[in-house]
Design a protein around this motif. Structure first.
Motif, short mmCIF file in Angstrom:
data_model
loop_
_atom_site.label_atom_id
_atom_site.label_comp_id
_atom_site.label_asym_id
_atom_site.label_seq_id
_atom_site.Cartn_x
_atom_site.Cartn_y
_atom_site.Cartn_z
N MET A 16 0.85 -1.20 0.00
CA MET A 16 0.00 0.00 0.00
C MET A 16 0.88 1.25 0.00
SD MET A 16 -2.89 1.20 2.79
CE MET A 16 -3.92 -0.25 2.51
N SER A 17 0.56 2.21 -0.86
CA SER A 17 1.34 3.44 -0.94
C SER A 17 1.13 4.30 0.30
CB SER A 17 0.94 4.24 -2.18
OG SER A 17 -0.39 4.74 -2.04
N PHE A 18 2.05 5.22 0.51
CA PHE A 18 1.93 6.11 1.67
C PHE A 18 0.66 6.95 1.56
CE2 PHE A 18 2.94 10.05 4.03
CZ PHE A 18 3.20 9.49 5.27
N SER A 19 0.33 7.38 0.34
CA SER A 19 -0.89 8.15 0.13
C SER A 19 -2.13 7.35 0.52
CB SER A 19 -0.98 8.59 -1.34
OG SER A 19 -2.02 9.51 -1.54
N SER A 20 -2.14 6.07 0.17
CA SER A 20 -3.27 5.20 0.51
C SER A 20 -3.36 5.00 2.02
CB SER A 20 -3.13 3.85 -0.19
OG SER A 20 -3.18 4.00 -1.59
N GLU A 21 -2.21 4.90 2.67
CA GLU A 21 -2.20 4.73 4.13
C GLU A 21 -2.77 5.97 4.82
OE1 GLU A 21 1.78 3.84 5.19
OE2 GLU A 21 1.75 1.80 4.39
N VAL A 22 -2.42 7.14 4.29
CA VAL A 22 -2.94 8.38 4.86
C VAL A 22 -4.46 8.43 4.72
CG1 VAL A 22 -2.99 10.90 4.62
CG2 VAL A 22 -0.81 9.69 4.49
N LYS A 23 -4.96 8.08 3.53
CA LYS A 23 -6.41 8.12 3.30
C LYS A 23 -7.12 7.08 4.16
CE LYS A 23 -6.45 10.16 -1.31
NZ LYS A 23 -6.94 10.08 -2.69
N ALA A 66 -4.53 12.86 10.49
CA ALA A 66 -3.74 11.66 10.17
C ALA A 66 -2.50 11.61 11.06
CB ALA A 66 -3.34 11.66 8.69
N HIS A 67 -2.69 11.31 12.33
CA HIS A 67 -1.61 11.42 13.31
C HIS A 67 -0.59 10.28 13.19
CE1 HIS A 67 -3.90 14.66 14.99
NE2 HIS A 67 -4.92 13.88 15.28
N MET A 68 -1.01 9.09 12.81
CA MET A 68 -0.06 7.99 12.64
C MET A 68 0.85 8.25 11.43
SD MET A 68 -0.52 6.01 15.14
CE MET A 68 0.55 4.68 14.58
N ALA A 69 0.24 8.72 10.34
CA ALA A 69 1.03 9.07 9.15
C ALA A 69 1.99 10.20 9.47
CB ALA A 69 0.10 9.45 8.00
N LEU A 70 1.53 11.13 10.30
CA LEU A 70 2.38 12.24 10.73
C LEU A 70 3.63 11.71 11.42
CD1 LEU A 70 1.11 15.37 12.68
CD2 LEU A 70 3.06 14.07 13.50
N MET A 71 3.47 10.74 12.33
CA MET A 71 4.61 10.17 13.04
C MET A 71 5.57 9.46 12.09
SD MET A 71 4.30 11.05 16.16
CE MET A 71 5.53 9.96 16.90
N ASP A 72 5.00 8.74 11.12
CA ASP A 72 5.84 8.06 10.13
C ASP A 72 6.67 9.07 9.33
OD1 ASP A 72 4.85 5.63 10.93
OD2 ASP A 72 3.34 5.50 9.34
N LEU A 73 6.02 10.15 8.92
CA LEU A 73 6.72 11.16 8.14
C LEU A 73 7.78 11.86 8.98
CD1 LEU A 73 5.06 13.52 5.56
CD2 LEU A 73 6.92 14.34 7.00
N GLU A 74 7.46 12.14 10.24
CA GLU A 74 8.42 12.78 11.12
C GLU A 74 9.65 11.90 11.33
OE1 GLU A 74 8.68 15.76 11.60
OE2 GLU A 74 7.59 16.48 13.35
N ASN A 75 9.44 10.59 11.48
CA ASN A 75 10.57 9.67 11.64
C ASN A 75 11.48 9.71 10.42
OD1 ASN A 75 9.76 8.80 14.17
ND2 ASN A 75 8.57 7.08 13.39
N VAL A 76 10.87 9.74 9.24
CA VAL A 76 11.66 9.82 8.01
C VAL A 76 12.43 11.13 7.97
CG1 VAL A 76 11.53 9.97 5.49
CG2 VAL A 76 10.12 8.31 6.71
N ARG A 77 11.76 12.22 8.35
CA ARG A 77 12.42 13.54 8.34
C ARG A 77 13.61 13.56 9.30
NH1 ARG A 77 9.30 18.10 10.20
NH2 ARG A 77 10.93 19.36 9.25
N ILE A 78 13.44 12.96 10.47
CA ILE A 78 14.53 12.95 11.46
C ILE A 78 15.74 12.20 10.92
CG2 ILE A 78 15.22 12.02 13.70
CD1 ILE A 78 12.34 12.60 14.66
N ILE A 79 15.49 11.04 10.31
CA ILE A 79 16.59 10.25 9.74
C ILE A 79 17.28 11.01 8.62
CG2 ILE A 79 17.13 8.15 8.43
CD1 ILE A 79 14.88 6.74 10.01
#
Length: 312
Positions: free
Chosen positions: A1-8, A197-210
């Motif tokens: 599943m794409s990240f966009s689909s996960e967000v939706k 979309a708080h879970m997707a937010l956390m995923d994106l933040e983790n990627v940003r931190i790395i």
């Protein structure tokens, strides 16, 4: 599943509890992927999408906000949800402020501002707009958030609502559509938070931190490499100047401090300025070592070091 689909998928599970928020989200979904048409002399409102989960969301909102029941149909990968019964159509359009008391129909591409007065309704509106016509790239590859609109008015309305939360969205024309987009990772994080979309937010933040950690490490490595190259080049230049003075028989006539630092530089060619200073007797600070090495180079240059004849 794409990240966009996960967000939706996450947004579809967000509960719009208040009726005013349900109407704001419903209006955004219809203005993004809906249409009003006349079939066999009868007006109908249709919602068209390729996302089966969005169909369930839309039909739920219809029931919650207006007690309207609609059955979805499928043609290939496309789903339609039609409201055909005359009373239900008029009720829906009036709830969404798209039809006045005289039965005059407005355009469906623009959500009435009366539905967007509260902050929670603005959030619901943006959530509905994204569910209907939005997408977001995989943050591991790039940062890009967009909502495709069928007209300039709709795009400007979405841009305005994002601006209410401090987001600087831009609009670009692509294939006869207006696209509202965000490109900065921090603003996309804020957009996900606004929509819920708080879970997707956390995923994106983790990627940003790395990503930021890697960028910081690369900057440090590049800086250290540049400093090492600078130090090596300076040490080589100093040694060549000292060799020139030795060749000319001038080193022995220089002050003791200069002879000392010259000898240490030749003995420890890879030593830093600080290390050379520690080897001096008595120890000398960095500025003192730099001063002595500069005097050696200046003395060599005055004696002819660096001229073509002396380098050959």
């Amino acid at each position: 599943m794409s990240f966009s689909s996960e967000v939706k998928k996450e947004l579809l599970a967000v509960e719009a509890k208040s009726r005013h928020c349900q109407l704001a989200e419903l209006s955004a979904m219809l203005s993004g992927s809906g249409e009003v048409s006349v079939q066999n002399g009868q007006m109908q409102v249709s919602f068209v999408t390729e996302n089966q989960q969005a169909v369930a969301r839309y039909t739920k909102l219809l029931q919650q906000a207006g007690g309207i029941t609609a059955e979805p149909t499928q043609a290939g990968s496309t789903y339609r949800v039609d409201v055909r019964e005359e009373g239900a159509v008029k009720k829906l359009l009036r709830l969404l402020k798209q039809m006045d008391s005289n039965g005059t129909l407005k355009t469906m591409v623009f959500t009435d501002g009366l539905l967007l007065q509260k902050s929670c309704c603005k959030r619901a509106f943006l959530r509905g707009a994204f569910l209907a016509a939005g997408s977001i790239s995989n943050p591991k590859k790039s940062y890009h958030f967009e909502i495709v609109c069928c007209g300039q008015a709709k795009a400007e309305q979405i841009q305005e609502q994002l601006g209410c939360f401090g987001l600087d969205a831009r609009i670009v024309t692509r294939k006869n559509h207006e696209v509202v987009y965000l490109k900065e990772g921090s603003q996309i994080v804020d957009a996900l938070n606004i929509m819920g979309a708080h879970m997707a937010l956390m995923d994106l933040e983790n990627v940003r931190i790395i990503k930021e950690m890697r960028n910081d490490i690369n900057r440090i490595v590049n800086c250290e490499t540049a400093n090492i190259n600078k130090t090596v080049h300076a040490a080589y230049r100093q040694q060549e100047a000292i060799r020139y003075l030795q060749k000319k028989g001038m080193l022995q006539s220089l002050p003791r401090q200069l002879q000392e630092i010259a000898g240490l530089r030749m003995e420890y060619p890879q030593a830093t300025i600080r290390e050379l200073g520690a080897y001096c007797d008595p120890p000398v600070g960095k500025s003192g070592v730099n001063h002595r090495l500069r005097r050696l180079e200046e003395t060599a240059q005055k004696a002819g070091y660096g001229k073509r004849d002396d380098q050959s």
